[in-house]
Scaffold this motif. Structure first.
Motif, PDB file in Angstrom:
ATOM      1  N   ASP A 131      -0.419  -4.464   4.193  1.00  0.00           N
ATOM      2  CA  ASP A 131      -0.325  -4.359   2.827  1.00  0.00           C
ATOM      3  C   ASP A 131       0.799  -3.367   2.564  1.00  0.00           C
ATOM      4  O   ASP A 131       0.408  -2.109   2.546  1.00  0.00           O
ATOM      5  CB  ASP A 131      -1.431  -4.066   1.766  1.00  0.00           C
ATOM      6  CG  ASP A 131      -1.403  -4.349   0.404  1.00  0.00           C
ATOM      7  OD1 ASP A 131      -0.332  -4.421   0.064  1.00  0.00           O
ATOM      8  OD2 ASP A 131      -2.565  -4.690  -0.084  1.00  0.00           O
ATOM      9  N   GLU A 132       1.835  -3.371   1.989  1.00  0.00           N
ATOM     10  CA  GLU A 132       2.658  -2.513   1.900  1.00  0.00           C
ATOM     11  C   GLU A 132       2.453  -1.790   0.469  1.00  0.00           C
ATOM     12  O   GLU A 132       2.990  -0.619   0.041  1.00  0.00           O
ATOM     13  CB  GLU A 132       4.325  -3.245   1.427  1.00  0.00           C
ATOM     14  CG  GLU A 132       4.819  -3.636   2.835  1.00  0.00           C
ATOM     15  CD  GLU A 132       6.079  -4.322   2.601  1.00  0.00           C
ATOM     16  OE1 GLU A 132       6.856  -4.130   1.388  1.00  0.00           O
ATOM     17  OE2 GLU A 132       6.808  -4.788   3.878  1.00  0.00           O
ATOM     18  N   LYS A 133       1.495  -2.309  -0.344  1.00  0.00           N
ATOM     19  CA  LYS A 133       1.164  -1.385  -1.492  1.00  0.00           C
ATOM     20  C   LYS A 133       0.176  -0.330  -1.213  1.00  0.00           C
ATOM     21  O   LYS A 133      -0.224   0.697  -2.073  1.00  0.00           O
ATOM     22  CB  LYS A 133       0.462  -2.211  -2.388  1.00  0.00           C
ATOM     23  CG  LYS A 133       1.449  -3.315  -3.013  1.00  0.00           C
ATOM     24  CD  LYS A 133       0.748  -4.407  -3.931  1.00  0.00           C
ATOM     25  CE  LYS A 133       1.651  -5.580  -4.448  1.00  0.00           C
ATOM     26  NZ  LYS A 133       0.982  -6.285  -5.466  1.00  0.00           N
ATOM     27  N   CYS A 134      -0.590  -0.310  -0.003  1.00  0.00           N
ATOM     28  CA  CYS A 134      -1.383   0.631   0.128  1.00  0.00           C
ATOM     29  C   CYS A 134      -0.810   2.043   0.705  1.00  0.00           C
ATOM     30  O   CYS A 134       0.467   1.814   1.428  1.00  0.00           O
ATOM     31  CB  CYS A 134      -2.219   0.320   1.497  1.00  0.00           C
ATOM     32  SG  CYS A 134      -3.469  -1.189   0.984  1.00  0.00           S
ATOM     33  N   ASP A 135      -1.081   3.140   0.727  1.00  0.00           N
ATOM     34  CA  ASP A 135      -0.525   4.485   1.171  1.00  0.00           C
ATOM     35  C   ASP A 135      -0.509   4.452   2.795  1.00  0.00           C
ATOM     36  O   ASP A 135      -1.697   3.688   3.349  1.00  0.00           O
ATOM     37  CB  ASP A 135      -1.364   5.618   0.744  1.00  0.00           C
ATOM     38  CG  ASP A 135      -1.313   5.735  -0.818  1.00  0.00           C
ATOM     39  OD1 ASP A 135      -0.346   5.431  -1.361  1.00  0.00           O
ATOM     40  OD2 ASP A 135      -2.297   6.619  -1.363  1.00  0.00           O
ATOM     41  N   THR A 136       0.647   4.779   3.155  1.00  0.00           N
ATOM     42  CA  THR A 136       0.617   4.537   4.827  1.00  0.00           C
ATOM     43  C   THR A 136       0.575   5.888   5.400  1.00  0.00           C
ATOM     44  O   THR A 136       1.421   6.850   5.151  1.00  0.00           O
ATOM     45  CB  THR A 136       2.096   3.951   5.152  1.00  0.00           C
ATOM     46  OG1 THR A 136       1.764   2.541   4.561  1.00  0.00           O
ATOM     47  CG2 THR A 136       2.077   3.745   6.694  1.00  0.00           C
TER      48      THR A 136
ATOM     49  N   SER B 138      -5.856   1.673  -2.042  1.00  0.00           N
ATOM     50  CA  SER B 138      -4.738   2.796  -2.048  1.00  0.00           C
ATOM     51  C   SER B 138      -4.841   3.235  -0.305  1.00  0.00           C
ATOM     52  O   SER B 138      -4.050   3.497   0.107  1.00  0.00           O
ATOM     53  CB  SER B 138      -4.658   3.909  -2.996  1.00  0.00           C
ATOM     54  OG  SER B 138      -5.853   4.467  -3.174  1.00  0.00           O
TER      55      SER B 138
ATOM     56  N   LYS C  45      -5.446   1.545   4.723  1.00  0.00           N
ATOM     57  CA  LYS C  45      -5.177   1.963   5.811  1.00  0.00           C
ATOM     58  C   LYS C  45      -5.709   2.963   6.452  1.00  0.00           C
ATOM     59  O   LYS C  45      -6.170   2.870   7.837  1.00  0.00           O
ATOM     60  CB  LYS C  45      -3.676   1.904   6.008  1.00  0.00           C
ATOM     61  CG  LYS C  45      -2.794   0.748   5.532  1.00  0.00           C
ATOM     62  CD  LYS C  45      -1.270   0.858   5.797  1.00  0.00           C
ATOM     63  CE  LYS C  45      -0.506  -0.425   5.384  1.00  0.00           C
ATOM     64  NZ  LYS C  45       0.896  -0.262   5.259  1.00  0.00           N
TER      65      LYS C  45
ATOM     66  N   TYR D 280      -5.458  -5.035   4.317  1.00  0.00           N
ATOM     67  CA  TYR D 280      -4.784  -3.792   3.951  1.00  0.00           C
ATOM     68  C   TYR D 280      -3.913  -3.313   5.164  1.00  0.00           C
ATOM     69  O   TYR D 280      -2.978  -2.654   4.798  1.00  0.00           O
ATOM     70  CB  TYR D 280      -5.892  -2.788   3.898  1.00  0.00           C
ATOM     71  CG  TYR D 280      -6.784  -2.917   2.656  1.00  0.00           C
ATOM     72  CD1 TYR D 280      -6.245  -3.259   1.476  1.00  0.00           C
ATOM     73  CD2 TYR D 280      -8.156  -2.736   2.832  1.00  0.00           C
ATOM     74  CE1 TYR D 280      -7.053  -3.768   0.438  1.00  0.00           C
ATOM     75  CE2 TYR D 280      -9.225  -2.975   1.725  1.00  0.00           C
ATOM     76  CZ  TYR D 280      -8.426  -3.521   0.400  1.00  0.00           C
ATOM     77  OH  TYR D 280      -9.151  -3.736  -0.548  1.00  0.00           O
TER      78      TYR D 280
END
Length: 215
Positions: free
Chosen positions: A81-86, A39, A42, A78
């Motif tokens: 990775d769009e699933k990670c919190d940005t 999560s 990034k 990561y």
């Protein structure tokens, strides 16, 4: 990466550089992001890259630098990775750091296609923000990721009475570097006196991904 006034090759806040060298995790990262993968992937990578750039800028901590680059390479998936919190501003600030790293001749274990995609996302973000409500304030908030394309006179309109930009050490340090602003330096010096080297930790809490200019 604020230099001293008398010597541009020396850090104005050497204790912060010492903190970086003393607080690298065994996995090669800095910050708390590595404890919350994927999560905060990034967050972990951007914070680590910021510290790597800091060490490279002042030509210290070669082994720390290598470990940091290894962490970034091992966890590079990561980045896109769009699933990670940005973190706020990541798509603008992180590519800017990558560009600095390339100029510093750092060897990133990243595919050229990934680097191209990172910069494509940056351009898309800049274009989308150009028409967004509150654009000027947002651009000032992520000032450290814009460099020469930033309107620094406009940024200074957001400077607070304490000398900071939004109480953000990294954004304030960017102003100190690009504008040679005395009030911004006073704010950073206040943090250094108040928190000592632990100001680095405070900075990571205050700023999204902390391009660490205040060292």
């Amino acid at each position: 990466m604020v230099p001293t006034q008398s010597a541009l090759q020396a850090p104005r806040f050497p204790r912060f550089v010492e903190w970086i060298m003393e607080n690298q995790h065994d996995v090669g990262s800095w910050g708390i992001g590595h404890r919350h993968l994927p999560s905060l992937g990034k967050e972990a990578i951007s914070t680590t890259l910021a510290c790597v750039l800091e060490l490279k800028k002042w030509n210290v901590g070669e082994e720390h630098l290598k470990k940091g680059l290894c962490f970034i390479g091992n966890n590079s998936s990561y980045i896109l990775d769009e699933k990670c919190d940005t973190p706020v501003g990541f798509d603008i600030i992180f590519p800017y750091m990558i560009r600095f790293g390339i100029e510093f001749e750092l060897e990133f274990s990243l595919r050229e296609s990934d680097i191209d995609e990172i910069h494509r996302l940056r351009n898309m973000e800049l274009e989308s923000r150009s028409m967004a409500l509150g654009r000027k304030a947002y651009m000032a908030y992520i000032a450290e990721g814009l460099g020469d394309i930033q309107d620094w006179d406009e940024v200074l309109t957001y400077q607070r009475k304490n000398g900071s930009l939004f109480n953000s050490p990294s954004a304030t340090a960017a102003v100190a570097i690009h504008c040679h602003n005395a009030n911004a330096l006073k704010y950073l010096e206040l943090l250094a006196r108040k928190f000592g080297s632990s100001c680095v930790t405070v900075q990571h809490c205050l700023v999204r991904n902390s391009v660490r200019y205040s060292s």
